[in-house]
Design an enzyme around this catalytic site. Structure first.
Site, PDB file in Angstrom:
ATOM      1  N   HIS A  54      71.809   1.577   0.557  1.00 65.07           N
ATOM      2  CA  HIS A  54      70.981   0.660  -0.252  1.00 65.07           C
ATOM      3  C   HIS A  54      69.532   1.180  -0.290  1.00 65.07           C
ATOM      4  O   HIS A  54      68.719   1.007   0.499  1.00 65.07           O
ATOM      5  CB  HIS A  54      70.998  -0.726   0.642  1.00 65.07           C
ATOM      6  CG  HIS A  54      72.140  -1.555   0.726  1.00 65.07           C
ATOM      7  ND1 HIS A  54      72.482  -2.576  -0.032  1.00 65.07           N
ATOM      8  CD2 HIS A  54      72.996  -1.474   1.600  1.00 65.07           C
ATOM      9  CE1 HIS A  54      73.621  -3.161  -0.029  1.00 65.07           C
ATOM     10  NE2 HIS A  54      74.045  -2.483   1.205  1.00 65.07           N
ATOM     11  N   CYS A  61      76.137   0.326  -3.298  1.00 70.20           N
ATOM     12  CA  CYS A  61      77.045  -0.099  -2.054  1.00 70.20           C
ATOM     13  C   CYS A  61      78.428  -0.473  -2.919  1.00 70.20           C
ATOM     14  O   CYS A  61      79.118   0.652  -3.478  1.00 70.20           O
ATOM     15  CB  CYS A  61      76.233  -1.317  -1.435  1.00 70.20           C
ATOM     16  SG  CYS A  61      77.331  -1.661   0.173  1.00 70.20           S
ATOM     17  N   GLU A  77      67.251  -0.280  -1.920  1.00 72.63           N
ATOM     18  CA  GLU A  77      66.284  -1.489  -1.965  1.00 72.63           C
ATOM     19  C   GLU A  77      65.986  -1.806  -0.412  1.00 72.63           C
ATOM     20  O   GLU A  77      65.076  -2.401  -0.221  1.00 72.63           O
ATOM     21  CB  GLU A  77      66.809  -2.307  -2.687  1.00 72.63           C
ATOM     22  CG  GLU A  77      67.872  -3.490  -2.030  1.00 72.63           C
ATOM     23  CD  GLU A  77      69.299  -2.942  -2.066  1.00 72.63           C
ATOM     24  OE1 GLU A  77      69.898  -3.609  -1.481  1.00 72.63           O
ATOM     25  OE2 GLU A  77      69.428  -1.653  -2.606  1.00 72.63           O
TER      26      GLU A  77
END
Length: 219
Positions: A200, A90, A202
């Site tokens: 992202h 990001c 994750e």
């Protein structure tokens, strides 16, 4: 999706904690795919790790200030000069470029890649939610992932043009992946030991987990 861990020795990854990233989410996602993870800004640990992950949320200039205060700019530079893997996520990707412009104010980035992080030109900003990514066919980062997979984005700024030109025929060109929200923008980069994603991983479910596993497999 099959088990993303394997029986080989777990890679040690430091999630660099400079106050501007979702470090706990990154820690859990990396641990889920088999990494040994530590959240720290300790210089020696960050330099010794198999991989360094640099997250980032918020404003470009604030992230750069926080990174410099934690000596993260120096750590990233030293690792890359020695061919040691670094991954940005990001705003952690955005600060790898030369500069960022927010509200008409320009801030200098790490300048690992030339380019400018600028406001997205789209009907709806921020770009928040799931989107597909167009990756090169020989991408290692997206290996084993279908073109229709979706990844989670949250951002109002992006790099709209890729400016780095590789003129040495003996050097591989960076692999640049793209997404579109109002206009095309850089969604991910693979450039030797330096990889990064605007989205992202994750927070991107099984697809994001596979992508992180792919990074670990290169460490």
């Amino acid at each position: 999706m099959s088990d993303l861990t394997n029986s080989t020795t777990a890679k040690n990854v430091v999630v660099f904690d400079y106050g501007f990233g979702n470090v706990r989410s990154a820690e859990r996602a990396l641990a889920h795919v088999g990494a040994q993870v530590e959240i720290t800004r300790d210089y020696d640990k960050a330099m010794a790790a198999d991989g360094l992950l640099v997250p980032g949320v918020g404003a470009f200039a604030a992230c750069m200030n926080g990174l410099r205060e934690a000596r993260g700019d120096w750590i990233v530079g030293r690792r890359l000069s020695g061919g040691r893997p670094v991954m940005g996520i990001c705003v952690g990707m955005q600060i790898l470029f030369g500069r960022g412009i927010e509200h008409g104010v320009q801030a200098e980035g790490l300048d690992e890649w030339p380019g400018t992080v600028e406001p997205l030109r789209a009907p709806v900003v921020p770009h928040m939610g799931w989107n597909t990514v167009k990756a090169p066919e020989d991408s290692q980062l997206f290996a084993g992932l279908d073109e229709g997979e979706r990844y989670y984005f949250v951002h109002s700024y992006a790099v709209r043009t890729w400016e780095l030109e590789v003129t040495n025929p003996h050097m591989p060109s960076p692999k640049v992946s793209w997404a579109t929200h109002g206009e095309p923008f850089v969604a991910a980069v693979e450039n030797g030991p330096l990889w990064a994603t605007q989205f992202h991983p994750e927070k991107s479910g099984d697809a994001g987990a596979r992508l992180l596993r792919n990074w670990l497999d290169t460490l």
